[in-house]
Write an enzyme that holds these catalytic residues in place. Structure first.
Site, PDB file in Angstrom:
ATOM      1  N   LEU A  88       0.683  -1.393  -0.016  1.00 39.66           N
ATOM      2  CA  LEU A  88      -0.017  -0.144   0.143  1.00 39.66           C
ATOM      3  C   LEU A  88       1.002   1.278   0.004  1.00 39.66           C
ATOM      4  O   LEU A  88       2.004   1.210   0.499  1.00 39.66           O
ATOM      5  CB  LEU A  88      -0.975   0.042   1.136  1.00 39.66           C
ATOM      6  CG  LEU A  88      -2.046  -0.867   1.682  1.00 39.66           C
ATOM      7  CD1 LEU A  88      -2.236  -1.082   2.797  1.00 39.66           C
ATOM      8  CD2 LEU A  88      -2.805  -0.753   0.294  1.00 39.66           C
ATOM      9  N   GLU A 119     -10.114   0.583   8.062  1.00 38.76           N
ATOM     10  CA  GLU A 119      -9.607  -0.555   9.018  1.00 38.76           C
ATOM     11  C   GLU A 119      -8.494  -0.225   9.523  1.00 38.76           C
ATOM     12  O   GLU A 119      -7.526   0.259   8.948  1.00 38.76           O
ATOM     13  CB  GLU A 119      -9.628  -1.818   8.019  1.00 38.76           C
ATOM     14  CG  GLU A 119     -10.508  -2.207   7.324  1.00 38.76           C
ATOM     15  CD  GLU A 119     -10.330  -3.252   6.044  1.00 38.76           C
ATOM     16  OE1 GLU A 119      -9.021  -3.532   6.117  1.00 38.76           O
ATOM     17  OE2 GLU A 119     -11.207  -3.781   5.699  1.00 38.76           O
ATOM     18  N   LYS A 121      -4.640  -1.017  10.493  1.00 41.26           N
ATOM     19  CA  LYS A 121      -3.591  -1.580   9.967  1.00 41.26           C
ATOM     20  C   LYS A 121      -2.823  -2.430  10.882  1.00 41.26           C
ATOM     21  O   LYS A 121      -2.311  -1.912  11.801  1.00 41.26           O
ATOM     22  CB  LYS A 121      -2.559  -0.603   9.245  1.00 41.26           C
ATOM     23  CG  LYS A 121      -1.641  -1.156   8.344  1.00 41.26           C
ATOM     24  CD  LYS A 121      -0.688  -0.258   7.520  1.00 41.26           C
ATOM     25  CE  LYS A 121       0.045  -0.808   6.537  1.00 41.26           C
ATOM     26  NZ  LYS A 121       1.351  -1.511   7.430  1.00 41.26           N
ATOM     27  N   LYS A 295     -10.038   2.011   2.190  1.00 42.25           N
ATOM     28  CA  LYS A 295     -10.229   1.215   0.987  1.00 42.25           C
ATOM     29  C   LYS A 295     -11.425   1.870   0.214  1.00 42.25           C
ATOM     30  O   LYS A 295     -12.425   1.820   0.893  1.00 42.25           O
ATOM     31  CB  LYS A 295     -10.416  -0.121   1.278  1.00 42.25           C
ATOM     32  CG  LYS A 295      -9.257  -0.855   1.896  1.00 42.25           C
ATOM     33  CD  LYS A 295      -9.413  -2.346   2.211  1.00 42.25           C
ATOM     34  CE  LYS A 295      -8.182  -2.977   2.936  1.00 42.25           C
ATOM     35  NZ  LYS A 295      -8.376  -4.091   3.365  1.00 42.25           N
ATOM     36  N   CYS A 413      21.844   1.789  48.609  1.00 34.63           N
ATOM     37  CA  CYS A 413      20.998   2.805  48.010  1.00 34.63           C
ATOM     38  C   CYS A 413      21.667   4.132  47.588  1.00 34.63           C
ATOM     39  O   CYS A 413      22.577   4.749  48.451  1.00 34.63           O
ATOM     40  CB  CYS A 413      20.031   3.131  49.308  1.00 34.63           C
ATOM     41  SG  CYS A 413      18.842   4.470  49.010  1.00 34.63           S
TER      42      CYS A 413
HETATM   43  S1  IVH Z   1      -5.100  -4.419   2.396  1.00 33.78           S
HETATM   44  C1  IVH Z   1      -4.124  -4.086  -2.051  1.00 33.78           C
HETATM   45  N1  IVH Z   1      -5.840  -4.105   4.913  1.00 33.78           N
HETATM   46  O1  IVH Z   1      -0.301  -3.714   5.167  1.00 33.78           O
HETATM   47  C2  IVH Z   1      -4.395  -4.023  -0.265  1.00 33.78           C
HETATM   48  N2  IVH Z   1      -3.472  -4.386   4.446  1.00 33.78           N
HETATM   49  O2  IVH Z   1       1.624  -2.080   3.284  1.00 33.78           O
HETATM   50  C3  IVH Z   1      -3.588  -5.015   0.306  1.00 33.78           C
HETATM   51  N3  IVH Z   1      -1.952  -4.717   6.388  1.00 33.78           N
HETATM   52  O3  IVH Z   1       0.738  -6.259   3.272  1.00 33.78           O
HETATM   53  C4  IVH Z   1      -3.627  -4.870   1.669  1.00 33.78           C
HETATM   54  N4  IVH Z   1      -3.656  -4.439   7.723  1.00 33.78           N
HETATM   55  O4  IVH Z   1       0.537  -6.979   5.290  1.00 33.78           O
HETATM   56  C5  IVH Z   1      -4.596  -4.358   3.925  1.00 33.78           C
HETATM   57  N5  IVH Z   1      -6.421  -3.894   7.313  1.00 33.78           N
HETATM   58  C6  IVH Z   1      -5.400  -4.025   6.216  1.00 33.78           C
HETATM   59  C7  IVH Z   1      -4.223  -4.439   6.702  1.00 33.78           C
HETATM   60  C8  IVH Z   1      -2.935  -4.677   5.767  1.00 33.78           C
HETATM   61  C9  IVH Z   1      -2.328  -4.635   7.691  1.00 33.78           C
HETATM   62  C10 IVH Z   1      -0.595  -5.059   5.831  1.00 33.78           C
HETATM   63  C11 IVH Z   1      -0.463  -5.953   4.906  1.00 33.78           C
HETATM   64  C12 IVH Z   1      -0.030  -5.468   3.558  1.00 33.78           C
HETATM   65  C13 IVH Z   1       0.695  -4.244   4.174  1.00 33.78           C
HETATM   66  C14 IVH Z   1       0.517  -3.217   3.211  1.00 33.78           C
END
Ligand code: IVH
Length: 678
Positions: A88, A119, A121, A295, A413
């Site tokens: 991302l 969401e 991360k 997203k 101490c």
């Molecule tokens: S979506 C095309 N949703 O972040 C979209 N990724 O830098 C793909 N990750 O490789 C990822 N929480 O390891 C998505 N709620 C979430 C996420 C998430 C963690 C991580 C995942 C991905 C990385 C992207």
């Protein structure tokens, strides 16, 4: 301007950054043993990327900016992804978010931002799990995004991942559920504790621990690690959904734990509001997140928006400020607390962690330092989560200077030079010179004037230090005769007649103190306001409490909520000649603990009654119910006896309900209790 020279410099920098990023990639992905924090890595990566964009002709052939994630290790079978696992783009501030939103608008040629799903991360290791006819057939790591590692056997040991999709109306022939393998914060702490005790590897953070666990060659070891999984996306699939939110719901129905704290947002203002709200909540979630992913909800729009390079145009990650960084440990200072417990504190080269400048961090105790072999001069990982005190997590061994020494915990101490004592089974050293140790006296004074105790406005650590220096006070009793020093106080810099008189009046007013606060003021180990209230309730006035504490410690253990250890602490304090003298002095200087008065609202149904709660309450939380009952003057106890007046039985009440019935105790349902509380 010497263009050639500038180019040369840039080339040097690009080469250097390329080497460094490749080096850190290898440490991170292949060895799960980073030398720098994620934020520091991001900085290097971004500098390289922007230089490459500005000077494309200087980009190195092996540039790490072209690679997604890790090169595949050869210990697991390499398997290509049917649908690539992309990464991302990142946003670090509101401006970046504006850009993301504008890009979408421009691309779709629309002034209206499509609905976004936000969401958390999750900070773990991503994984794609393939189901055919509902059966788990394969699990792959992301690898380089195109080819992953087959970790099926390991993934099958993770309890929150179903081996069969739950039967619903829409179990597809083929589906890849994608998400994050992660560790809960408390599980990670326990794992590191166990590793430390068994001289195993200490992990810098839960993501490293997860990565290290997932890549264990023996699935039995993986099974012993507290791994969990959150689902958040679909890969290859024989089923279509209209929007992302429906995908999340479907994965949930198939038996997955799906990311929590999901929100649907419509504009930048609500995005930012959500971002700050979740950032606040971050420490309390119990699992590691490092940002929020936005997203586009509508899958048809996702398809139209497509991808740029290796990241989707329809999604982005909004990062939180880093909570972990590396810095140099300049010194270890020993702090002595109010009860004599000594704590080693790391004096650090100042550094920003999670947006706050940090120069001190806790090292907990002697064992913590020994287990991690932390030495002065080391480069260390420092972590700060929310309001928690920053702590040193681990040493970066490769950065240890040539000459260092193992840290020797002091034997005496630092404040009074009395020898330190570490009791059997205790982690902490203690200075037991309680009444004569200057550091303990100072902390005790700060405690005495604080909000929950005497609550003396205008007196805090700064004033205490000053008055100590001036010799106006030697122990905490002296605070109550500060009025004898009025003239001297008026001569101090920054003290005007009004402020001095305000302080002196506040002291006089505070002398009239409730019994629980007075007992808490004594500063006994483990006796805070809550325990002090139990004691006050039981004994009614200070003299009766004192007599029991000296002569009949058994009476203390009889109180529900007070155990052997607390009772012993109290008894020991009252055996001490010096402690008794000090208490007498305080009383002589006019402090008057009032006999205990139960809180108001004593005319309610539960006033004066002993109530026990059992089973699951569905309307009120357990602590809320306890608080409401206490406000009405009930005594909430944890075990049923013949003295119990009421048992409140929630759902699935067990042995306590049986016992209550056997003893003929009145049993009420939760709703009956609520009716009486209103
Ligand atoms: S979506 C095309 N949703 O972040 C979209 N990724 O830098 C793909 N990750 O490789 C990822 N929480 O390891 C998505 N709620 C979430 C996420 C998430 C963690 C991580 C995942 C991905 C990385 C992207």
């Amino acid at each position: 301007m010497d263009l050639f020279g500038a180019d040369n410099k840039v080339e040097q920098r690009i080469k250097q950054l390329t080497q460094e990023v490749l080096h850190h990639n290898k440490l991170y992905h292949t060895h799960d043993e980073p030398e720098i924090s994620d934020a520091e890595y991001d900085q290097l990566f971004h500098e390289l990327k922007s230089l490459e964009e500005e000077f494309p002709h200087l980009k190195q052939a092996n540039s790490p900016t072209d690679q997604v994630g890790a090169a595949v290790k050869n210990t697991f079978k390499s398997v290509p992804h049917n649908v690539p696992m992309l990464s991302l783009g990142n946003c670090f501030n509101e401006e970046d978010v504006q850009d993301f939103v504008k890009r979408i608008g421009r691309f779709l040629n629309s002034g209206q931002l499509p609905e976004l799903v936000a969401e958390p991360k999750i900070d773990g290791v991503s994984c794609s799990i393939r189901y055919e006819k509902g059966l788990l057939v394969q699990a792959l790591t992301r690898g380089d995004g195109k080819v992953g590692e087959d970790i099926t056997a390991n993934v099958k040991t993770i309890k929150s991942i179903p081996h069969f999709l739950h039967k619903t109306a829409n179990v597809p022939d083929v589906v890849e559920v994608r998400g994050e393998i992660y560790m809960r914060d408390d599980d990670f702490e326990k794992l590191n504790e166990a590793q430390a005790q068994n001289s195993g590897k200490i992990f810098a953070n839960s993501r490293n621990a997860t990565a290290g666990s997932v890549r264990q060659l023996d699935p039995k070891v993986v099974a012993s690690r507290p791994l969990k999984f959150f689902a958040y996306a679909l890969g290859d699939k024989s089923i279509d959904f209209q929007n992302h939110f429906d995908e999340l719901s479907a994965m949930n129905e198939w038996g997955f734990e799906v990311v929590e704290e999901v929100a649907v947002l419509k504009d930048v203002a609500s995005i930012m509001e959500h971002y700050y709200a979740l950032q606040q909540k971050r420490p309390a979630l119990g699992y590691p997140i490092d940002g929020i992913v936005y997203k586009v909800n509508d899958i048809a729009l996702q398809k139209r928006l497509g991808f740029v390079a290796k990241a989707p145009r329809w999604a982005t990650a909004h990062k939180f400020p880093a909570e972990q960084v590396t810095t140099v440990l300049n010194d270890i200072e020993i702090q002595v607390g109010r009860t004599g417990v000594v704590t080693p504190v790391a004096k650090l080269k100042p550094v920003a962690v999670g947006g706050v400048r940090v120069s001190n961090a806790t090292l907990h105790n002697e064992d913590y330092i020994i287990e991690r072999d932390i030495r002065i001069g080391d480069t260390v990982f420092v972590e700060r989560a929310g309001d928690v005190i920053p702590k040193v997590v681990k040493v970066v061994e490769s950065k240890r200077p040539a000459v260092t020494e193992k840290y020797n915990f002091p034997k005496n101490c630092p404040s009074c030079d009395h020898s330190l004592l570490r009791e059997e089974g205790e982690a902490a050293f203690k200075c037991v010179n309680h009444t004569a140790c200057p550091a303990q006296q100072r902390e005790q004074m700060v405690h005495v004037v604080s909000k929950n105790v005497f609550d003396i406005d205008g007196l805090g650590p700064k004033q205490i230090d000053l008055f100590l220096k001036e010799g106006f006070i030697e122990d905490w009793a002296d605070i109550f005769v500060l009025k004898d020093h009025r003239d001297a106080l008026l001569n101090l810099k920054g003290f005007k007649e009004k402020s001095v008189d305000n302080i002196l009046t506040a002291i006089e007013t505070a002398k009239d103190i409730t019994l629980p606060r007075f007992i808490a003021a004594l500063g006994m180990h483990m006796v805070g306001t809550q325990v002090a209230t139990l004691l006050a309730e039981r004994f009614g006035d200070f003299e009766s409490f004192k007599q029991a504490a000296i002569h009949q410690p058994d009476q203390l253990v009889d109180i529900d909520g007070i155990g052997e250890v607390i009772a012993q602490n109290i008894h020991q304090t009252f055996q001490h000649e010096d402690s008794l003298k000090l208490i007498e002095k305080v009383l002589r200087f006019g402090v008057m603990p009032k006999p205990y008065q139960p809180p108001k609202g004593q005319d309610g149904f539960f006033a004066g009654k002993t109530v026990v709660l059992t089973g699951t309450l569905s309307t009120l939380g357990r602590s809320e119910a306890k608080e409401k009952l206490a406000q009405q003057g009930a005594k909430v106890s944890s075990s049923v006896s013949s003295k119990t007046d009421f048992l409140i039985a929630g759902e699935a009440a067990g042995s306590k309900l049986k016992k209550a019935k056997d003893l003929g105790v009145h049993v009420l349902t939760e709703q009956e209790m609520i009716a009486q509380l209103l």
